[in-house]
Design an enzyme around this catalytic site. Sequence first.
Site, PDB file in Angstrom:
ATOM      1  N   GLY A  15      52.530  48.914  35.655  1.00 34.07           N
ATOM      2  CA  GLY A  15      52.089  48.384  34.375  1.00 34.07           C
ATOM      3  C   GLY A  15      51.088  47.254  34.543  1.00 34.07           C
TER       4      GLY A  15
ATOM      5  N   ASN B  11      42.839  51.448  46.698  1.00 30.56           N
ATOM      6  CA  ASN B  11      42.284  50.209  46.156  1.00 30.56           C
ATOM      7  C   ASN B  11      41.294  49.506  47.080  1.00 30.56           C
ATOM      8  OD1 ASN B  11      43.541  50.222  43.644  1.00 30.56           O
ATOM      9  ND2 ASN B  11      45.381  49.224  44.420  1.00 30.56           N
TER      10      ASN B  11
ATOM     11  N   HIS C 108      43.436  50.053  37.597  1.00 30.30           N
ATOM     12  CA  HIS C 108      44.265  50.126  38.801  1.00 30.30           C
ATOM     13  C   HIS C 108      45.491  49.223  38.700  1.00 30.30           C
ATOM     14  CE1 HIS C 108      41.424  52.245  41.787  1.00 30.30           C
ATOM     15  NE2 HIS C 108      40.945  52.404  40.568  1.00 30.30           N
TER      16      HIS C 108
END
Length: 330
Positions: free
Chosen positions: A74, A97, A68
């Site tokens: 990135g 999330n 995640h």
Amino acid sequence: MAASKSFSALLIQLILLLFFFNPANAQLKVGFYSKTCPRAEAIVKEVINQVMSVAPSLAGPLLRMHFHDCFVRGCDGSVLLNATSSTQQVEKDALPNLSLRGYQIIDRVKTALEKECPGVVSCADVVAIVARDVTVASKGPYWEVETGRRDGRVSIGAETLTNLVAPNANITTLITRFQAKGLNLKDLVVLSGGHTIGTSHCSSFNNRLYNFTGMGINNDFDPTLDSEYVRKLKIKCRPGDQNSLVEMDPGSFKTFDESYFTLVSKRRGLFQSDAALLDNRVTKNYIKLQAATKSSTFFKDFGVSMVKMGRVDVLTGSAGEIRKVCSMVN
């Protein structure tokens, strides 16, 4: 004229030299902290082994935290940042999330590292090393983690919706999201094997059990899901159940192994994104191969794909920062 050309050539060489040795162009490498914090990885391992001895169920969430993090901006530790009064919703508070757990473990590791080597080891590297160590602690493969990432300063919740893979994703979406990160079909199916450990809330797959077509038809479940598995899942997840937890790899959800591929091949992958892997020739063949063979290549392949994922859009050199506390910028 000759002297002028010679000077120009020398100037070009100097410019190229400066570019290639500019700290901002530094690359990840194994053993990045060998001189600046020699015990960095040993410290991480010590903390994680302590945690896994009392809370092995955190292995899945801590492994997925690396996914995640890397898929949004990135691998820069942006998933760890808390919201402040001056910021919009951050990644960790966004819907995709909300099921992540284990932030306190990352904080515990970081505190231990700061005590040993203040301001040296990035939070992004902590997440990457922890992902490896919880996998090993779950009897999974070991791989050399490349380090040298630096931490980002920005976290935007809305970006999770356009970058992370939803549990109901079809094969087209899966391929597109992975390709956008420089990951191929093999990486897709190999990294999906991370679902061999951990649990999921019923809310992530309840639509597959009840009213799948949305037409209110009785006993309307996802036809790609094994009917006997549907029956067992319905016992654990009632209609509208959002909070109950189900093992993603029934019977061995605390053990990192190849059984995920056997389950998917038998139409018992928990998520639509698992079932979707049977809709592509390359990913289907890999699943069938790992499910059928006694000498599985999954462990080796997983390490390779994790290293590859760990390189996605990293900040290195003088970019970003090394956070003192993982949940806030310096």
